[in-house]
Design an enzyme around this catalytic site. Sequence first.
Site, PDB file in Angstrom:
ATOM      1  N   GLY A   1       0.828  -1.209   0.000  1.00 52.67           N
ATOM      2  CA  GLY A   1       0.000   0.000   0.000  1.00 52.67           C
ATOM      3  C   GLY A   1       0.854   1.246   0.000  1.00 52.67           C
ATOM      4  O   GLY A   1       0.330   2.361   0.115  1.00 52.67           O
ATOM      5  N   SER A   2       2.188   1.066  -0.070  1.00 55.52           N
ATOM      6  CA  SER A   2       3.135   2.175  -0.119  1.00 55.52           C
ATOM      7  C   SER A   2       2.953   3.109   1.088  1.00 55.52           C
ATOM      8  O   SER A   2       2.937   2.646   2.229  1.00 55.52           O
ATOM      9  CB  SER A   2       2.981   2.922  -1.444  1.00 55.52           C
ATOM     10  OG  SER A   2       3.987   3.874  -1.614  1.00 55.52           O
ATOM     11  N   HIS A   3       2.781   4.400   0.847  1.00 55.46           N
ATOM     12  CA  HIS A   3       2.694   5.396   1.922  1.00 55.46           C
ATOM     13  C   HIS A   3       1.248   5.685   2.317  1.00 55.46           C
ATOM     14  O   HIS A   3       0.996   6.592   3.108  1.00 55.46           O
ATOM     15  CB  HIS A   3       3.347   6.698   1.446  1.00 55.46           C
ATOM     16  CG  HIS A   3       2.682   7.271   0.242  1.00 55.46           C
ATOM     17  ND1 HIS A   3       2.875   6.730  -1.006  1.00 55.46           N
ATOM     18  CD2 HIS A   3       1.804   8.286   0.096  1.00 55.46           C
ATOM     19  CE1 HIS A   3       2.133   7.413  -1.876  1.00 55.46           C
ATOM     20  NE2 HIS A   3       1.479   8.364  -1.230  1.00 55.46           N
TER      21      HIS A   3
END
Length: 207
Positions: A86-88
């Site tokens: 989901g990255s950041h």
Amino acid sequence: RGIVNETLFEKNAYLIGKGFCSLNKKLKSVIVCRDGRLSSPIFSEALVKGILESGVNVIDIGRGPTPMLYFASMQLNADAGIMVTGSHNPKNHNGFKIVLYNKSFFGDDIKRLYASVLKNQFIEGTGVVTKRDIKKDYINCLLKKSGPFPNIKVIWDCGNGATGEIVSLLVKKLPGEHKVLFSKIDGNFPNHHPDPTIEKNLLHLKE
């Protein structure tokens, strides 16, 4: 990317795996890695299932940061790699980053994948899973390709994200004095949101 169980479901992960392999019929092996989000093991498992049922082999490198997937794709000479991350974004988000022959799979590629999945014409087969721990090789590569390293004091804030384990091992091999914050990988992100571009998420690091 999507919001877990709102716009992104386990079935999507399965169809991405199966659709990607059906769209790229010459694939022999795909590396799969996942971040530390609570939903990542479930999505990773569904993704792997879709790949295997296409007759493509999976090299599962477990949990770690996205650059480790890119490294593994080259190091292990795989045809493709898919990162569940989901990255950041907020903790209830997740998604997939894809490389094909070590090049980013994005934009029009994603549109083609979507169109291919909608046709519901999938290749069938039986692939096998191999588990590989590539962390040591990845850390050694980082050290070899970087430097020289100054003898300074550094604070590293991992934010309970997927870099925690790698950074904790890496700093042991660096000169200077190192303090690692929030290295325990925890998909609840109990200390702060994982986006480092937001000022309030840097509060602990500044202190």
